[in-house]
Motif scaffolding. Sequence first.
Motif, PDB file in Angstrom:
ATOM      1  N   LEU A  76       0.837  -1.202   0.000  1.00 30.10           N
ATOM      2  CA  LEU A  76       0.000   0.000   0.000  1.00 30.10           C
ATOM      3  C   LEU A  76       0.878   1.262   0.000  1.00 30.10           C
ATOM      4  CD1 LEU A  76      -2.923   1.134   0.237  1.00 30.10           C
ATOM      5  CD2 LEU A  76      -2.560   1.170   2.702  1.00 30.10           C
ATOM      6  N   SER A 103      -4.866  -5.488   0.636  1.00 20.22           N
ATOM      7  CA  SER A 103      -5.133  -4.190   1.278  1.00 20.22           C
ATOM      8  C   SER A 103      -6.635  -3.971   1.412  1.00 20.22           C
ATOM      9  CB  SER A 103      -4.494  -3.044   0.486  1.00 20.22           C
ATOM     10  OG  SER A 103      -5.159  -2.857  -0.745  1.00 20.22           O
ATOM     11  N   GLU A 110     -10.505  -2.295   7.347  1.00 16.20           N
ATOM     12  CA  GLU A 110      -9.150  -2.115   6.827  1.00 16.20           C
ATOM     13  C   GLU A 110      -9.200  -1.575   5.391  1.00 16.20           C
ATOM     14  OE1 GLU A 110      -6.677  -5.416   8.209  1.00 16.20           O
ATOM     15  OE2 GLU A 110      -5.532  -5.140   6.357  1.00 16.20           O
ATOM     16  N   ASN A 114      -7.621   1.912   4.113  1.00 14.08           N
ATOM     17  CA  ASN A 114      -6.576   1.903   3.082  1.00 14.08           C
ATOM     18  C   ASN A 114      -6.988   2.701   1.839  1.00 14.08           C
ATOM     19  OD1 ASN A 114      -4.929   0.415   4.725  1.00 14.08           O
ATOM     20  ND2 ASN A 114      -5.513  -1.566   3.846  1.00 14.08           N
ATOM     21  N   ARG A 117      -6.509   6.238   2.663  1.00 12.49           N
ATOM     22  CA  ARG A 117      -5.103   6.669   2.592  1.00 12.49           C
ATOM     23  C   ARG A 117      -4.699   6.953   1.143  1.00 12.49           C
ATOM     24  NH1 ARG A 117      -0.604   3.215   4.987  1.00 12.49           N
ATOM     25  NH2 ARG A 117       0.548   5.069   4.361  1.00 12.49           N
TER      26      ARG A 117
END
Length: 280
Positions: A76, A103, A110, A114, A117
Amino acid sequence: MNPAQSQEQAAAERPRRVTTLRLRQMKQAGQPIVCLTAYDALMARLFDEVGVDVILVGDSLGNVFQGHETTLPVTLDEMIYHTKAVVRGVRRALVVTDMPFMSYQVSAEEALRNAGRIMKEGGAGAVKLEGGGEWIAELVLRMTSIGIPVMGHLGLTPQSIHQFGSYRARGTEPREAEQIFQDAQRLQEAGAFAIVLEKIPAELARRITAALSIPTIGIGAGVYCDGQVLVYTDMLGLTMEFRPRFVRRYENLAERIQQAVARYADDVRSRRFPSEEESY
Ligand code: KIV
């Protein structure tokens, strides 16, 4: 010109960003969507300047840049690093970043963190993830409901290569073709804004494209898709050992680069470089 006027002029000169909405309008207008991968600002700028609509920071990064055999080792953090670089080079195209293997598959929490992000730190305009089962559709629904645009990816999904056991075309058997067709509909219902169709029969891609209101982007999926994507190192002839029939080579950059570097080496060794004009 006062500051407000110059700001207005700068805004008028800036090219209009490609958005997910624009892609859907392009499908409706029958206007093919041009998509290409990029992994750095230099290439992204070149592609953006000639009007590529969607720049995909693909996890093909693992194969073409990192020298891995598959896309699985890509992390990631690496995707975010390359997304930041690509975003700096782009003014017009929609930047879509692949969520790398593991990911998004462990849990929805999660996956959302991710994807967040990738958008917050990387600056991508959307994320792409592979597969179309119920669990993936649920994830797409959760992401799109909080404002994360998602591009799907069906057919030959490279993150499942160990499960598939080979890179052969998918959807060639009626049952698998039906599964891909249903997955495409499920992704659309879940809110995906587009779907990549990789290495499936052209007729199946035609059926899916006709049934969906969101655009399909083909790679090895024939001419009926709403757009096409290629890995740029393949289409520019930088990766010579990879020659699937769906890649059209528009350049032979590997050879041209090697010829140029050999000329440079020759000039250095024979002291023809630098010349007087190139010196101070
Ligand atoms: O990773 C990638 O470059 C991709 C394209 C092949 C669609 O997913």
